[in-house]
Design a protein around this motif. Structure first.
Motif, PDB file in Angstrom:
ATOM      1  N   ILE A  93       0.637  10.740  10.895  1.00 57.48           N
ATOM      2  CA  ILE A  93       1.196   9.406  10.687  1.00 57.48           C
ATOM      3  C   ILE A  93       0.852   8.513  11.879  1.00 57.48           C
ATOM      4  CG2 ILE A  93       3.314   8.047  10.469  1.00 57.48           C
ATOM      5  CD1 ILE A  93       4.568  10.497   9.064  1.00 57.48           C
ATOM      6  N   GLY A  94       0.971   9.058  13.091  1.00 55.27           N
ATOM      7  CA  GLY A  94       0.627   8.293  14.286  1.00 55.27           C
ATOM      8  C   GLY A  94      -0.826   7.867  14.303  1.00 55.27           C
ATOM      9  N   GLY A 109      -0.155  11.265  18.098  1.00 60.27           N
ATOM     10  CA  GLY A 109      -1.212  10.918  17.150  1.00 60.27           C
ATOM     11  C   GLY A 109      -1.765   9.529  17.387  1.00 60.27           C
ATOM     12  N   TYR A 110      -0.882   8.578  17.710  1.00 60.48           N
ATOM     13  CA  TYR A 110      -1.323   7.207  17.996  1.00 60.48           C
ATOM     14  C   TYR A 110      -2.246   7.196  19.215  1.00 60.48           C
ATOM     15  CZ  TYR A 110      -1.089   2.097  18.198  1.00 60.48           C
ATOM     16  OH  TYR A 110      -1.418   0.755  18.178  1.00 60.48           O
ATOM     17  N   SER A 127       6.723   4.789  12.496  1.00 66.02           N
ATOM     18  CA  SER A 127       6.017   5.790  11.703  1.00 66.02           C
ATOM     19  C   SER A 127       6.573   5.951  10.294  1.00 66.02           C
ATOM     20  CB  SER A 127       6.029   7.135  12.431  1.00 66.02           C
ATOM     21  OG  SER A 127       7.346   7.593  12.641  1.00 66.02           O
ATOM     22  N   SER A 128       7.198   4.904   9.783  1.00 68.29           N
ATOM     23  CA  SER A 128       7.589   4.836   8.373  1.00 68.29           C
ATOM     24  C   SER A 128       7.538   3.374   7.957  1.00 68.29           C
ATOM     25  CB  SER A 128       8.998   5.394   8.155  1.00 68.29           C
ATOM     26  OG  SER A 128       9.957   4.624   8.854  1.00 68.29           O
ATOM     27  N   PRO A 129       7.423   3.097   6.667  1.00 68.19           N
ATOM     28  CA  PRO A 129       7.467   1.710   6.201  1.00 68.19           C
ATOM     29  C   PRO A 129       8.860   1.118   6.387  1.00 68.19           C
ATOM     30  CG  PRO A 129       6.444   3.171   4.572  1.00 68.19           C
ATOM     31  CD  PRO A 129       7.116   4.045   5.579  1.00 68.19           C
ATOM     32  N   PRO A 130       9.013  -0.192   6.190  1.00 71.82           N
ATOM     33  CA  PRO A 130      10.351  -0.800   6.288  1.00 71.82           C
ATOM     34  C   PRO A 130      11.329  -0.172   5.298  1.00 71.82           C
ATOM     35  CG  PRO A 130       8.649  -2.501   6.280  1.00 71.82           C
ATOM     36  CD  PRO A 130       7.958  -1.212   5.962  1.00 71.82           C
ATOM     37  N   VAL A 131      12.527   0.157   5.772  1.00 70.79           N
ATOM     38  CA  VAL A 131      13.578   0.690   4.904  1.00 70.79           C
ATOM     39  C   VAL A 131      14.265  -0.496   4.234  1.00 70.79           C
ATOM     40  CG1 VAL A 131      15.717   2.021   4.793  1.00 70.79           C
ATOM     41  CG2 VAL A 131      13.896   2.704   6.384  1.00 70.79           C
ATOM     42  N   ILE A 187       2.182   8.492   2.784  1.00 70.15           N
ATOM     43  CA  ILE A 187       1.977   9.473   1.716  1.00 70.15           C
ATOM     44  C   ILE A 187       0.762  10.338   2.018  1.00 70.15           C
ATOM     45  CG2 ILE A 187       1.344   9.745  -0.712  1.00 70.15           C
ATOM     46  CD1 ILE A 187       3.028   7.200  -1.252  1.00 70.15           C
ATOM     47  N   ALA A 188      -0.327   9.706   2.454  1.00 68.79           N
ATOM     48  CA  ALA A 188      -1.539  10.467   2.765  1.00 68.79           C
ATOM     49  C   ALA A 188      -1.280  11.488   3.870  1.00 68.79           C
ATOM     50  CB  ALA A 188      -2.663   9.506   3.167  1.00 68.79           C
ATOM     51  N   ALA A 189      -0.445  11.134   4.851  1.00 70.97           N
ATOM     52  CA  ALA A 189      -0.161  12.033   5.963  1.00 70.97           C
ATOM     53  C   ALA A 189       0.613  13.273   5.508  1.00 70.97           C
ATOM     54  CB  ALA A 189       0.615  11.307   7.048  1.00 70.97           C
ATOM     55  N   THR A 190       1.418  13.146   4.464  1.00 65.25           N
ATOM     56  CA  THR A 190       2.179  14.302   3.972  1.00 65.25           C
ATOM     57  C   THR A 190       1.315  15.286   3.205  1.00 65.25           C
ATOM     58  OG1 THR A 190       2.788  13.357   1.816  1.00 65.25           O
ATOM     59  CG2 THR A 190       4.208  12.799   3.704  1.00 65.25           C
ATOM     60  N   GLU A 191       0.135  14.836   2.777  1.00 69.19           N
ATOM     61  CA  GLU A 191      -0.766  15.635   1.942  1.00 69.19           C
ATOM     62  C   GLU A 191      -0.109  16.044   0.631  1.00 69.19           C
ATOM     63  OE1 GLU A 191      -2.368  18.866   4.235  1.00 69.19           O
ATOM     64  OE2 GLU A 191      -3.615  17.537   5.464  1.00 69.19           O
TER      65      GLU A 191
END
Length: 517
Positions: free
Chosen positions: A285-286, A313-314, A397-401, A445-449
């Motif tokens: 995700i980073g 990761g960033y 590291s997440s979209p807006p809640v 989503i891509a990061a979770t595989e």
């Protein structure tokens, strides 16, 4: 007054706010082991999932004993207590701290004796959305639901309300009627049971001991007791474990919708969910954050603990050095799950302190897991500037809640969610950052595989995979939606006019249709 705002609908009296749980569960069947001590260590590994209360139930084959109290696992249990809890089967629970009262009554497991003499104890991670319907069903039995202060207690009563059936058979009757998110561990005098809702929203895994079996919310709890991971409990599956061995039953067709926020924040980084390591997910995700929101800076720092892997990761993807900029007091609990706004704000200062020598004169990228109310980020930005940081660039590291959770996480009411009503620039100004960037939904989503179709993302996109019954959301009066109210007005001496789920969803601007591949 109850509202459709994400506060978990545990209390069966809709006029009063109830306990709001999202927790850790553990169960063990091992006749030749000290099951209470195994449960203690399993709960210790799950302490991050709940810090308000802890409890366990233990049976020696002739009776079930429950011991629970408010506090951390190590505060509730001591050596003499554990030594007195002897048996062959046990379950345990750590309670998630929310706006609900910190009382003994809200601790789990719950326990109930049936008219046939069987004792049932149950622990729950998740939240049911059809408690009103279930309460009406219980009204036709010999049990009185007035004593049920939570959906956990209600399910325990329902299991005990079938005197002519075994617990196994009763569970197969009851489980298909439940709506919402649930990962249960429960037991009677001789048998350990585990069940997971058809969507598998909350995690639950099965492990093998040399001389027994274990079930737990996360694989880390299996590791700590020396159990090997066998597999996840499947969505819509009931397990029963006793002297005859392990039996598996399918009570519903699986439609997997695992909670994506488990990868972002809730689960331990050493846990594995749906075959994907949580730490590796957060690092990825980073990397995607760096690609989506690059910035010129001198140092990347992570907000302990769940922000650190994403910060690494960033740094890897951006080429900016990674370093420590915030020190965490390990004896202070997670601010996200403190029980009041005042304690949240105080807890941020108690929990984190800047490393002045590392941040002074630096342009910082600060990576955190999420922004809910914004209290944490606001305090962190202020602390770093006071410590001499030249610039503070916040990356999330997440979209807006944007939406509340009805499936076991007490984010906040929708009005309290910072992203509700504020655009990115408004949030940036609110927290005082120089720039602000969130990972995209697609990047997460891509990061979770995991396939998008197998993940619940409702807190980010408002697409709720489990139907939300209108009566459960509005209670007796009003649901507060997006800038308006949808009211159900009872007529004189008549039942309240029903509101369809579709109409309710339309009024909120959300979808309640399960996502399809």
């Amino acid at each position: 007054m109850p509202r459709g705002d994400g506060r978990l609908n545990h209390h069966l009296d809709s006029e009063q706010p109830g306990p709001q749980d999202a927790c850790g569960v553990f169960g063990v069947w091992a006749p030749k082991e000290e099951v209470a001590k195994l449960t203690y260590f399993g709960l210790y590994a799950l302490q991050h999932r709940g810090q308000e209360a802890a409890g366990m139930a233990v049976s020696d084959g002739s009776g079930v004993v429950v011991y629970k109290d408010v506090g951390l696992v190590a505060q509730v249990f001591d050596e003499p207590t554990l030594a007195s809890l002897r048996g062959q089967v046990a379950i345990g629970h750590t309670r998630y701290s929310t706006t609900g009262g910190s009382t003994w009554e809200n601790a789990q497991p719950t326990i109930r004796s049936s008219s046939s003499g069987t004792t049932i104890a149950l622990a729950h991670n998740g939240n049911l959305v059809n408690t009103a319907e279930l309460t009406r069903e219980l009204a036709g039995t010999s049990l009185d639901s007035d004593g049920a202060t939570s959906d956990t207690a209600l399910v325990t009563m329902l299991l005990a309300s079938h005197p002519d059936l075994s617990v196994e058979a009763a569970a197969l009757e009851v489980l298909p009627k439940l709506r919402g998110a649930f990962s249960f561990v429960f037991m009677d005098e001789t048998t350990l049971y585990a069940a997971r809702d058809p969507h598998g929203v909350r995690p639950l895994v099965l492990g093998r001991l040399e001389r027994g079996w274990v079930v737990a919310s996360e694989t880390a709890a299996l590791d700590i007791v020396g159990a090997s991971v066998v597999r996840e409990v499947e969505p819509g599956e009931l397990l029963a474990i006793d002297v005859e061995g392990l039996r598996s039953f399918r009570f519903a067709t699986p439609e997997p919708k695992g909670c994506i926020f488990e990868y972002v924040y809730i689960a331990r980084p050493d846990a594995t969910i749906a075959g994907r390591n949580v730490y590796a997910t957060r690092v990825e995700i980073g990397r995607r954050l760096a690609e989506e929101h690059p910035v010129d800076a001198d140092l990347v720092i992570g907000v302990p603990e769940s922000g650190i892997p994403a910060a690494i990761g960033y740094a890897e993807a951006s080429g900016i050095p990674y370093g420590s900029g915030l020190m965490k007091n390990p004896y202070v609990g997670r601010t996200f799950i403190q029980p009041s706004q005042t304690l949240r704000q105080l807890g941020i200062r108690l929990k984190l302190n800047p490393l002045r020598e590392n941040v002074r004169g630096k342009r910082l990228v600060v990576v955190d897991d999420s922004i809910v109310r914004g209290n944490t980020q606001r305090a962190i930005v202020r602390m770093l500037r006071e410590a001499g940081a030249l610039e503070v660039h916040v990356r999330i590291s997440s979209p807006p809640v944007n939406w509340p959770c009805f499936y076991g996480i007490d984010f906040a009411t929708r009005a309290e969610l910072l992203a509700n009503g504020l655009d990115n620039e408004g949030i940036r100004r609110s927290i005082g950052a120089d720039t602000l960037g969130y990972v995209s939904v697609d990047g997460l989503i891509a990061a979770t595989e995991q396939p998008k179709s197998r993940l619940c993302r409702a807190c980010f996109d408002g697409e709720y995979p489990i139907d939300l019954p209108a009566e459960n959301l509005i209670g007796k009066h009003v649901l507060e939606g997006v800038g308006r109210r949808v009211a159900v007005k009872p007529g004189a001496g008549k039942p309240a006019e029903p509101v369809s789920t579709a109409a309710l969803a339309a009024s909120l601007g959300v979808s309640t249709t399960p996502n399809r591949p």
